[in-house]
Motif scaffolding. Structure first.
Motif, PDB file in Angstrom:
ATOM      1  N   GLY A   1      44.249  54.642  18.568  1.00  0.00           N
ATOM      2  CA  GLY A   1      44.071  55.368  19.818  1.00  0.00           C
ATOM      3  C   GLY A   1      44.144  54.533  21.082  1.00  0.00           C
ATOM      4  N   ILE A   2      44.352  53.226  20.951  1.00  0.00           N
ATOM      5  CA  ILE A   2      44.443  52.340  22.112  1.00  0.00           C
ATOM      6  C   ILE A   2      45.902  51.958  22.297  1.00  0.00           C
ATOM      7  N   SER A   3      46.452  52.249  23.453  1.00  0.00           N
ATOM      8  CA  SER A   3      47.844  51.928  23.736  1.00  0.00           C
ATOM      9  C   SER A   3      47.965  50.448  24.073  1.00  0.00           C
ATOM     10  N   LEU A   4      48.828  49.754  23.317  1.00  0.00           N
ATOM     11  CA  LEU A   4      48.991  48.312  23.458  1.00  0.00           C
ATOM     12  C   LEU A   4      50.470  47.945  23.555  1.00  0.00           C
ATOM     13  N   THR A   5      50.736  46.757  24.047  1.00  0.00           N
ATOM     14  CA  THR A   5      52.099  46.244  24.120  1.00  0.00           C
ATOM     15  C   THR A   5      52.395  45.403  22.889  1.00  0.00           C
ATOM     16  N   ILE A   6      53.561  45.624  22.302  1.00  0.00           N
ATOM     17  CA  ILE A   6      54.000  44.843  21.148  1.00  0.00           C
ATOM     18  C   ILE A   6      54.487  43.492  21.665  1.00  0.00           C
ATOM     19  N   VAL A   7      53.839  42.419  21.214  1.00  0.00           N
ATOM     20  CA  VAL A   7      54.176  41.075  21.664  1.00  0.00           C
ATOM     21  C   VAL A   7      55.281  40.487  20.801  1.00  0.00           C
ATOM     22  N   ASP A   8      55.237  40.768  19.515  1.00  0.00           N
ATOM     23  CA  ASP A   8      56.236  40.242  18.598  1.00  0.00           C
ATOM     24  C   ASP A   8      56.514  41.303  17.545  1.00  0.00           C
ATOM     25  N   LEU A   9      57.778  41.435  17.196  1.00  0.00           N
ATOM     26  CA  LEU A   9      58.199  42.448  16.228  1.00  0.00           C
ATOM     27  C   LEU A   9      59.044  41.780  15.162  1.00  0.00           C
ATOM     28  N   ALA A  10      58.609  41.876  13.925  1.00  0.00           N
ATOM     29  CA  ALA A  10      59.348  41.333  12.788  1.00  0.00           C
ATOM     30  C   ALA A  10      59.731  42.493  11.866  1.00  0.00           C
ATOM     31  N   GLU A  11      60.442  42.184  10.817  1.00  0.00           N
ATOM     32  CA  GLU A  11      60.915  43.221   9.897  1.00  0.00           C
ATOM     33  C   GLU A  11      59.762  43.965   9.227  1.00  0.00           C
ATOM     34  N   ASP A  12      58.683  43.245   8.910  1.00  0.00           N
ATOM     35  CA  ASP A  12      57.614  43.861   8.126  1.00  0.00           C
ATOM     36  C   ASP A  12      56.256  43.904   8.827  1.00  0.00           C
ATOM     37  N   LEU A  13      56.186  43.400  10.078  1.00  0.00           N
ATOM     38  CA  LEU A  13      54.923  43.475  10.814  1.00  0.00           C
ATOM     39  C   LEU A  13      55.183  43.363  12.306  1.00  0.00           C
ATOM     40  N   PHE A  14      54.159  43.738  13.085  1.00  0.00           N
ATOM     41  CA  PHE A  14      54.218  43.570  14.531  1.00  0.00           C
ATOM     42  C   PHE A  14      52.912  42.957  14.996  1.00  0.00           C
ATOM     43  N   THR A  15      52.950  42.357  16.188  1.00  0.00           N
ATOM     44  CA  THR A  15      51.790  41.663  16.730  1.00  0.00           C
ATOM     45  C   THR A  15      51.443  42.239  18.094  1.00  0.00           C
ATOM     46  N   VAL A  16      50.149  42.439  18.323  1.00  0.00           N
ATOM     47  CA  VAL A  16      49.639  42.824  19.633  1.00  0.00           C
ATOM     48  C   VAL A  16      48.577  41.812  20.036  1.00  0.00           C
ATOM     49  N   HIS A  17      48.441  41.584  21.348  1.00  0.00           N
ATOM     50  CA  HIS A  17      47.370  40.746  21.880  1.00  0.00           C
ATOM     51  C   HIS A  17      46.415  41.680  22.607  1.00  0.00           C
ATOM     52  N   VAL A  18      45.153  41.574  22.295  1.00  0.00           N
ATOM     53  CA  VAL A  18      44.137  42.432  22.896  1.00  0.00           C
ATOM     54  C   VAL A  18      43.304  41.585  23.853  1.00  0.00           C
ATOM     55  N   ILE A  19      43.248  42.014  25.125  1.00  0.00           N
ATOM     56  CA  ILE A  19      42.472  41.260  26.113  1.00  0.00           C
ATOM     57  C   ILE A  19      40.973  41.426  25.821  1.00  0.00           C
ATOM     58  N   PRO A  20      40.162  40.470  26.263  1.00  0.00           N
ATOM     59  CA  PRO A  20      38.727  40.515  25.950  1.00  0.00           C
ATOM     60  C   PRO A  20      38.034  41.825  26.321  1.00  0.00           C
ATOM     61  N   HIS A  21      38.308  42.385  27.501  1.00  0.00           N
ATOM     62  CA  HIS A  21      37.649  43.630  27.904  1.00  0.00           C
ATOM     63  C   HIS A  21      37.956  44.762  26.917  1.00  0.00           C
ATOM     64  N   THR A  22      39.215  44.906  26.557  1.00  0.00           N
ATOM     65  CA  THR A  22      39.605  45.961  25.605  1.00  0.00           C
ATOM     66  C   THR A  22      38.976  45.713  24.246  1.00  0.00           C
ATOM     67  N   TRP A  23      38.944  44.454  23.814  1.00  0.00           N
ATOM     68  CA  TRP A  23      38.352  44.122  22.516  1.00  0.00           C
ATOM     69  C   TRP A  23      36.869  44.492  22.483  1.00  0.00           C
ATOM     70  N   LEU A  24      36.156  44.192  23.560  1.00  0.00           N
ATOM     71  CA  LEU A  24      34.715  44.436  23.593  1.00  0.00           C
ATOM     72  C   LEU A  24      34.332  45.900  23.793  1.00  0.00           C
ATOM     73  N   HIS A  25      35.174  46.667  24.475  1.00  0.00           N
ATOM     74  CA  HIS A  25      34.794  48.026  24.874  1.00  0.00           C
ATOM     75  C   HIS A  25      35.523  49.134  24.123  1.00  0.00           C
ATOM     76  N   THR A  26      36.169  48.790  23.014  1.00  0.00           N
ATOM     77  CA  THR A  26      36.827  49.807  22.188  1.00  0.00           C
ATOM     78  C   THR A  26      36.501  49.545  20.723  1.00  0.00           C
ATOM     79  N   ALA A  27      36.901  50.471  19.898  1.00  0.00           N
ATOM     80  CA  ALA A  27      36.685  50.324  18.453  1.00  0.00           C
ATOM     81  C   ALA A  27      37.615  49.278  17.838  1.00  0.00           C
ATOM     82  N   LEU A  28      38.526  48.711  18.630  1.00  0.00           N
ATOM     83  CA  LEU A  28      39.382  47.655  18.093  1.00  0.00           C
ATOM     84  C   LEU A  28      38.560  46.462  17.626  1.00  0.00           C
TER      85      LEU A  28
END
Length: 139
Positions: free
Chosen positions: A64-91
């Motif tokens: 439910g949290i909209s994030l930017t894809i930092v890296d995209l590979a064939e079998d996985l993707f990576t997102v970076h979560v900023i500290p505020h979002t990490w602390l204040h969401t279920a992420l």
């Protein structure tokens, strides 16, 4: 379990984020979670059905949290979560093995559908990768 809820954007509001609707397209397991320069880096398995909808630096909703894809590979993707979002969401509860809800950005869904229906109904004259490239939508 914790749930992320956001108010819907009103028609006419300034658009300042990604276009997601709050639906779940699929689920996938978290592969790794680690800190990097203050951010939390999360790697998530990439289900085959989402591959055509994701792009580098595009968007995806994770639990439910909209994030930017930092890296995209064939079998996985990576997102970076900023500290505020990490602390204040279920992420903040994400750990390897956790299956998270994923929703692709709706623009990608519309483009993919237009390409498929354009090719089916208009042959090569419909929306296709060449048309997008020639129109400046792809670099």
């Amino acid at each position: 379990a914790r749930v992320n809820l956001e108010r819907a954007m009103r028609l006419g509001d300034r658009l300042g984020g990604h276009l997601v609707l709050g639906h779940v397209d699929t689920v996938a397991p978290v592969r790794s979670v680690h800190r990097q320069k203050g951010d939390v880096v999360v790697r998530i398995a990439l289900p085959a059905e989402l591959r055509p909808l994701l792009i580098d630096k595009g968007s995806i909703a994770v639990d439910g949290i909209s994030l930017t894809i930092v890296d995209l590979a064939e079998d996985l993707f990576t997102v970076h979560v900023i500290p505020h979002t990490w602390l204040h969401t279920a992420l903040s509860t994400l750990v390897p093995g956790h299956h998270c809800n994923l929703e692709a950005d709706m623009i990608g869904k519309y483009v993919l559908r237009a390409m498929r229906t354009g090719a089916a109904t208009h042959g090569e004259g419909g929306l296709n990768m060449q048309t997008l490239l020639e129109s400046g939508f792809m670099g």
